[in-house]
Design an enzyme around this catalytic site. Structure first.
Site, mmCIF file in Angstrom:
data_model
loop_
_atom_site.group_PDB
_atom_site.id
_atom_site.type_symbol
_atom_site.label_atom_id
_atom_site.label_comp_id
_atom_site.label_asym_id
_atom_site.label_seq_id
_atom_site.Cartn_x
_atom_site.Cartn_y
_atom_site.Cartn_z
ATOM 1 N N GLU A 1 -3.397 -9.448 -1.646
ATOM 2 C CA GLU A 1 -2.229 -8.584 -1.851
ATOM 3 C C GLU A 1 -2.012 -8.328 -3.342
ATOM 4 O O GLU A 1 -1.867 -9.274 -4.125
ATOM 5 C CB GLU A 1 -0.994 -9.241 -1.236
ATOM 6 C CG GLU A 1 -1.096 -9.324 0.279
ATOM 7 C CD GLU A 1 0.092 -10.044 0.918
ATOM 8 O OE1 GLU A 1 0.851 -10.720 0.192
ATOM 9 O OE2 GLU A 1 0.250 -9.915 2.148
ATOM 10 N N HIS B 1 -4.676 -7.911 3.125
ATOM 11 C CA HIS B 1 -3.828 -9.127 3.124
ATOM 12 C C HIS B 1 -4.694 -10.383 3.173
ATOM 13 O O HIS B 1 -4.339 -11.348 3.866
ATOM 14 C CB HIS B 1 -2.867 -9.149 4.319
ATOM 15 C CG HIS B 1 -1.945 -7.970 4.406
ATOM 16 N ND1 HIS B 1 -0.806 -7.852 3.644
ATOM 17 C CD2 HIS B 1 -1.994 -6.840 5.173
ATOM 18 C CE1 HIS B 1 -0.184 -6.715 3.954
ATOM 19 N NE2 HIS B 1 -0.884 -6.086 4.871
ATOM 20 N N GLY C 1 0.845 -0.944 9.019
ATOM 21 C CA GLY C 1 1.521 -1.191 10.293
ATOM 22 C C GLY C 1 0.518 -1.832 11.223
ATOM 23 O O GLY C 1 -0.204 -2.730 10.819
ATOM 24 N N SER D 1 -2.980 -1.358 3.619
ATOM 25 C CA SER D 1 -3.073 -2.232 4.795
ATOM 26 C C SER D 1 -3.833 -1.545 5.947
ATOM 27 O O SER D 1 -5.016 -1.258 5.799
ATOM 28 C CB SER D 1 -1.661 -2.697 5.164
ATOM 29 O OG SER D 1 -1.694 -3.728 6.103
ATOM 30 N N ALA D 2 -3.177 -1.224 7.050
ATOM 31 C CA ALA D 2 -3.878 -0.531 8.143
ATOM 32 C C ALA D 2 -4.507 0.774 7.661
ATOM 33 O O ALA D 2 -5.599 1.150 8.104
ATOM 34 C CB ALA D 2 -2.912 -0.257 9.298
#
Lengths: 234, 234
Positions: free
Chosen positions: B194, B159, B90, B122-123
């Site tokens: 990714e 990413h 997020g 991700s985050a």
């Protein structure tokens, strides 16, 4: 009366630095030979001297010499006395960090509100908004605050980029990022595409350039405004 | 012994949420039915409940129920007692802000260093680095600090995206942004594409997935490492 050009980018594809906007700059800074350059955003980490030299090269083609703000022993006085101000792009965190730590945000705001002609490109435009929170840049330094000049009553997203329908990348699109901003904030955002700028004369803010801009309001569907539109209430 | 999966993304193009990594998760969390989900990054601004439900849906397919950390009255105790931990992606600023303000960064770090199996996407992977300063996210909130867990001795860029040679966009490439980071910092950066993840077992950190990763060191030319490489000194 405020008098700003708030540009998405310094450079458009296929052009040289500031080339596309030089005619407007010639007019914008027509009444002064004393333009001060604020090099603190340091694109690619280049030095203040190198960056000032790059910007000066472009300004010489319209008959102006630039002086770097970093060369003044009293930068607050320099800002107050400047005939014009130009803040170049680079990393917005680095720029905002420098302006806050050197206590230059308030003097810069005062000069702008008193009518000193100002040019911002990219990070230098980001700081014209209420906060730097719609920058695209990496947080490579930790500034004391995200608050910026508030020379326009909204935030800027420079280098605005439309979603690529063919992309297989799963990172957030720019539109998604701005909508996430609005999950936490209510400040309107103007997405300025490369080649566009805002002409600010007092409270009259006009979109200039060939492209439309994209307006993001909290809890609303984003929409386009055409070049020439006066942005009078968001 | 530290035991983490640090994934670039939750979702790869054409797949459903976590689908590509479920076999590894089944193994990673094989010894526990008590995995706690940390939903604070709120992708697209969704609520903690909504996000926990989304993550739970995926985990049910490997026979696990998730509980959201936000549902515990004592989240510090919940982290300490968890059989496993998963921090979803997020907005990294929102996530780091919440973890610092709720004073959960230290407890989370302690649980990870004591060996609680951890998954980040991700985050949730960004925070495994030394700082969040190589996030791609917008600074939509102002966290008290950019420091993160330091579960790996470098920073993550999730990413990771190669420069597009056909792009006419003048905004910085990801590589340029990371090189700007290194104009201000010396922390090594691992650009994770990714579909890639890092498998961390104690101090042995292995790149997993089909793709290579890109390593950025201050003042050095970036280079690729192949899947299967043990990242033992950067």
């Amino acid at each position: 009366m405020k008098n700003l050009l708030v540009a998405s980018t310094s450079t458009i594809h296929g052009g040289s630095y500031l080339e596309y906007i030089l005619p407007a700059l010639s007019d914008h800074f027509g009444n002064t030979d004393d333009v001060i350059f604020i090099p603190f955003a340091r694109p690619g980490g280049i030095s203040h001297d190198e960056y000032t030299e790059k910007a000066s090269d472009a300004f010489r083609s319209i008959g102006k010499e630039l002086r770097g703000l970093h060369t003044f022993t009293d930068p607050i006085k320099a800002i107050a006395e400047a005939g014009g101000l130009f803040t170049g792009g680079g990393n917005t965190f680095v720029l905002v960090n420098a302006l806050h730590r050197l206590e230059l945000m308030a003097p810069l705001r005062e000069a702008i509100f008193l009518g000193t002609p100002y040019l911002g490109t990219s990070a230098g435009s980001n700081i014209c908004g209420i906060s730097m929170q719609t920058t695209n840049d990496m947080p490579i330094v930790y500034p004391p605050s995200f608050k910026t000049l508030g020379a326009v009553p909204f935030n800027i997203n420079p280098h605005y980029l439309d979603p690529d329908p063919n992309s297989t990348h799963m990172g957030e699109t720019r539109e998604t990022r701005i909508m996430e901003f609005h999950s936490q904030n209510s400040i309107p955002v103007v997405g300025l595409r490369e080649g566009s700028w805002l002409d600010v004369k007092g409270d009259v803010i006009t979109l200039v350039g060939k492209l439309s801009a994209r307006i993001f309001l909290k809890d609303k569907t984003p929409y386009e405004i055409e070049s020439g539109t006066v942005i009078d209430s968001l």
